[in-house]
Design a protein around this motif. Structure first.
Motif, mmCIF file in Angstrom:
data_model
loop_
_atom_site.group_PDB
_atom_site.id
_atom_site.type_symbol
_atom_site.label_atom_id
_atom_site.label_comp_id
_atom_site.label_asym_id
_atom_site.label_seq_id
_atom_site.Cartn_x
_atom_site.Cartn_y
_atom_site.Cartn_z
ATOM 1 N N GLY A 71 2.331 -11.384 10.008
ATOM 2 C CA GLY A 71 1.593 -10.131 9.974
ATOM 3 C C GLY A 71 0.191 -10.273 9.422
ATOM 4 O O GLY A 71 -0.767 -9.649 9.908
ATOM 5 N N VAL A 72 0.037 -11.101 8.413
ATOM 6 C CA VAL A 72 -1.258 -11.243 7.738
ATOM 7 C C VAL A 72 -2.177 -12.223 8.461
ATOM 8 O O VAL A 72 -3.403 -12.100 8.377
ATOM 9 N N LEU A 139 1.349 -3.204 0.805
ATOM 10 C CA LEU A 139 1.560 -2.616 2.133
ATOM 11 C C LEU A 139 2.426 -1.365 2.058
ATOM 12 O O LEU A 139 2.142 -0.353 2.717
ATOM 13 N N LEU A 140 3.494 -1.428 1.274
ATOM 14 C CA LEU A 140 4.370 -0.270 1.134
ATOM 15 C C LEU A 140 3.595 0.928 0.607
ATOM 16 O O LEU A 140 3.722 2.046 1.119
ATOM 17 N N CYS A 141 2.770 0.695 -0.406
ATOM 18 C CA CYS A 141 2.011 1.789 -1.007
ATOM 19 C C CYS A 141 0.962 2.348 -0.053
ATOM 20 O O CYS A 141 0.729 3.558 -0.011
ATOM 21 N N ALA A 149 -4.652 6.541 0.108
ATOM 22 C CA ALA A 149 -4.860 5.111 -0.095
ATOM 23 C C ALA A 149 -6.334 4.741 -0.047
ATOM 24 O O ALA A 149 -6.732 3.690 -0.547
ATOM 25 N N GLY A 150 -7.157 5.599 0.539
ATOM 26 C CA GLY A 150 -8.580 5.325 0.624
ATOM 27 C C GLY A 150 -9.299 5.403 -0.708
ATOM 28 O O GLY A 150 -10.438 4.933 -0.829
ATOM 29 N N ARG A 151 -8.663 5.947 -1.715
ATOM 30 C CA ARG A 151 -9.283 6.060 -3.044
ATOM 31 C C ARG A 151 -8.747 4.942 -3.931
ATOM 32 O O ARG A 151 -7.564 4.919 -4.274
ATOM 33 N N TRP A 216 -8.561 -2.556 3.277
ATOM 34 C CA TRP A 216 -7.283 -1.840 3.209
ATOM 35 C C TRP A 216 -6.975 -1.123 4.530
ATOM 36 O O TRP A 216 -5.816 -1.056 4.948
ATOM 37 N N GLN A 217 -8.011 -0.622 5.208
ATOM 38 C CA GLN A 217 -7.771 0.068 6.469
ATOM 39 C C GLN A 217 -7.309 -0.907 7.551
ATOM 40 O O GLN A 217 -6.451 -0.585 8.379
ATOM 41 N N ALA A 218 -7.843 -2.137 7.516
ATOM 42 C CA ALA A 218 -7.393 -3.155 8.477
ATOM 43 C C ALA A 218 -5.933 -3.510 8.228
ATOM 44 O O ALA A 218 -5.171 -3.726 9.178
ATOM 45 N N LEU A 219 -5.522 -3.548 6.959
ATOM 46 C CA LEU A 219 -4.112 -3.788 6.641
ATOM 47 C C LEU A 219 -3.242 -2.655 7.161
ATOM 48 O O LEU A 219 -2.165 -2.891 7.705
ATOM 49 N N VAL A 220 -3.701 -1.419 6.981
ATOM 50 C CA VAL A 220 -2.937 -0.269 7.482
ATOM 51 C C VAL A 220 -2.786 -0.350 8.994
ATOM 52 O O VAL A 220 -1.690 -0.159 9.539
#
Length: 284
Positions: A71-72, A139-141, A149-151, A216-220
């Motif tokens: 995944g990563v 990832l779970l969070c 999550a953006g903050r 973080w958005q790319a991970l989402v």
């Protein structure tokens, strides 16, 4: 130069396919067999060389990590690689200090070799054991928090707390198996609270470096597009939930249940889908 990205794409596609076509085996069968094998080893029920065989332990762990690795992989760039190298150096360093001085986790020693040991003190495979605990929590969070999550002021503390929750499940089971032991014991299933103070430090460093390493958005986007990316957390819940239950560690079992509930909420704990997933298709 164009050939290198193409070769990387082919390798990543093959790894994706390997994991996708073997999801149930990797995410369910391996942790079930692992739990049985580890519990049998704790009772010395296996032939001598197989009891806590370090290479079997490391191999089984690597297999269960494959969904997260696959995944990563597409997100690894120079920045991410540099951050992961820094985290690797930190994890080896803090573990060596911990084993030799007792700071910051409390005095402890390994009772089982978890693969080859660096300087006779620290498992060479430590990043394989440690990094996924943090990244799975991250990832779970991200999925549970949604837009919040953006903050970073929300994202980072919640992930750090989740990493601590994961270790509240892991450490009691590991101590019960004899993986490691704290010299002075501890009120929480043989684990001292100093261990968790140390984990606050390590979790903060690790989460901060992961936050620097990845957008973080790319991970989402990736975890939403890759149904199996959190299967490693599925394996963790099965493996350590079963081990803690076998030893009657009911608080860690309940905490594993919280992780289970989180996976259910984001639709990542569906055994029926894992068993019947057609080749080339993913559950979304």
């Amino acid at each position: 130069m164009a050939a290198e990205p193409a070769a990387r794409d082919r390798i990543e596609a093959r790894l994706d396919r390997l994991v996708r076509e073997n999801r149930f085996t990797i995410a369910v069968v391996f942790p079930v067999v692992g739990a049985i094998t580890l519990l049998a080893s704790a009772e010395s029920l296996l032939p001598g060389p197989l009891n806590f065989n370090p290479y079997l332990v490391l191999f089984g762990t690597l297999v269960m990590r494959l969904p997260l690795i696959a995944g990563v992989a597409p997100l690894l760039d120079r920045r991410a690689t540099a951050a992961l190298l820094a985290l690797t150096a930190y994890s080896y360093g803090i573990e060596y200090v911990g084993v030799t001085t007792g700071w910051p986790y409390g005095a402890f020693e390994y009772g089982v070799d978890l693969g080859p040991m660096l300087l006779g003190a620290v498992p060479v495979g430590l990043p394989v054991f440690f990094f996924p605990l943090v990244l799975n929590s991250y990832l779970l969070c991200l999925l549970l928090l949604g837009d919040r999550a953006g903050r970073w002021a929300i994202r980072l503390p919640v992930v750090i707390a989740t990493v601590l929750l994961v270790d509240l499940v892991l450490d009691p089971g590991a101590v019960a198996l004899g993986f490691w032991a704290y010299d002075a014991g501890g009120v929480y299933y043989g684990v001292p609270w100093s261990n968790y103070l140390g984990w606050i430090l390590s979790a903060t460093v690790a989460v901060g470096l992961f936050d620097l390493a990845f957008d973080w958005q790319a991970l989402v986007d990736r975890v939403n597009d890759c149904a199996f990316m959190l299967d490693d957390l599925v394996s963790f819940v099965i493996l350590w939930g079963a081990i803690n239950a076998a030893f009657g560690n009911w608080i860690p079992v309940a905490l594993a249940g919280l992780l289970f509930a989180g996976l259910i909420r984001i639709d990542r704990f569906d055994f029926a889908v894992l068993r019947t997933l057609p080749v080339g298709r993913e559950h979304r």
